[in-house]
Design an enzyme around this catalytic site. Sequence first.
Site, PDB file in Angstrom:
ATOM      1  N   PRO A   1     174.465  65.866  37.357  1.00 14.50           N
ATOM      2  CG  PRO A   1     175.065  65.078  35.285  1.00 14.50           C
ATOM      3  CD  PRO A   1     174.100  64.861  36.366  1.00 14.50           C
ATOM      4  CD  GLU A   2     172.704  71.552  39.644  1.00 18.63           C
ATOM      5  OE1 GLU A   2     172.468  72.758  39.495  1.00 18.63           O
ATOM      6  OE2 GLU A   2     172.728  71.000  40.750  1.00 18.63           O
TER       7      GLU A   2
ATOM      8  NE  ARG B   1     169.296  57.451  42.015  1.00 19.43           N
ATOM      9  CZ  ARG B   1     168.750  58.587  42.452  1.00 19.43           C
ATOM     10  NH1 ARG B   1     169.519  59.612  42.785  1.00 19.43           N
ATOM     11  NH2 ARG B   1     167.452  58.707  42.562  1.00 19.43           N
TER      12      ARG B   1
END
Length: 272
Positions: free
Chosen positions: A2-3, A110
């Site tokens: 996410p940005e 992850r």
Amino acid sequence: MPELPEVETVRAYIDRCVSGQYIKNIEIFLPRLIKNATAEEFAAALTGQMIQSVRRRGKYLRVQCSGAVSLLVHLRMTGSLLYEEPCRDVPARRILFRLSKGCLTYRDIRTLGCLWLVPSQGKTGISGYDSLGPDGTSPEFTVPYLQAALKGSHRKIKAFLLDQTAVAGLGNIYVDEALFQAHIRPSRRCDRISRRDSERLHDAVVQVLRTGLENGGTTIRDFINGRGSAGHNQDFLCVYGREGKPCPVCGEPIKYVKLAGRGTRYCPHCQK
DNA sequence: ACTATCCTGAGT
DNA sequence: ACTCAGGATAGT
């Protein structure tokens, strides 16, 4: 993953869901995600507190609590926060906060995400957070500010924009898109960018972030908002993930190179 | 100012 | 089996 637009999408939803609720109990399935406390300290510090709000700076989320200690979260590549009422089972759930009415889940495939305990007021003592530049969407991010920052750097513009200390909130997708909008090649050195180009770059950064947010974020692989659904900004990308395909402006094939350690896409004709 | 690395999973 | 992935930073 996410940005800024994705993190803000999550923040807005989670804030509405959890503000005013108490943390009744915390289950930690992967303690190493908590960077500055043991699982026991973390649970002890937050259990019983009331959540006041969820804030955001750059790509960090800050869950403001009623007591002296609050929660800082960075989702990194594949982290997400989900709210559910009633609680359900969630795949890749790493931490579960049971609240008065529902459940807040920190989910992460992850497992590169980070959580910290931070003081509720003042500096956090977390270096990445305390050294953030202004958000690309904030009024402090101005053309003169950007021009001054560019003048002082010999780096490639791609690396400069990915570094969160000049401008906060951009990641690999929105950097490539902003450089495309501004007609600037990602390999251009910062101090070689003209006044006119830096104006275009400023406007492009603001615009790609705003558009991303309006579209509910970009879902390439596994971004989901706090409700568990996808964004649709991926339908409007010009270069990211479009290597080999025609540039939407001139039709020239989009190029792929490795820059600043990241896959980088640009149009060799439109971007100089 | 680069690169190696932390992880898991998907794609080739 | 190997490469790549929306991020950040410790080490060189």
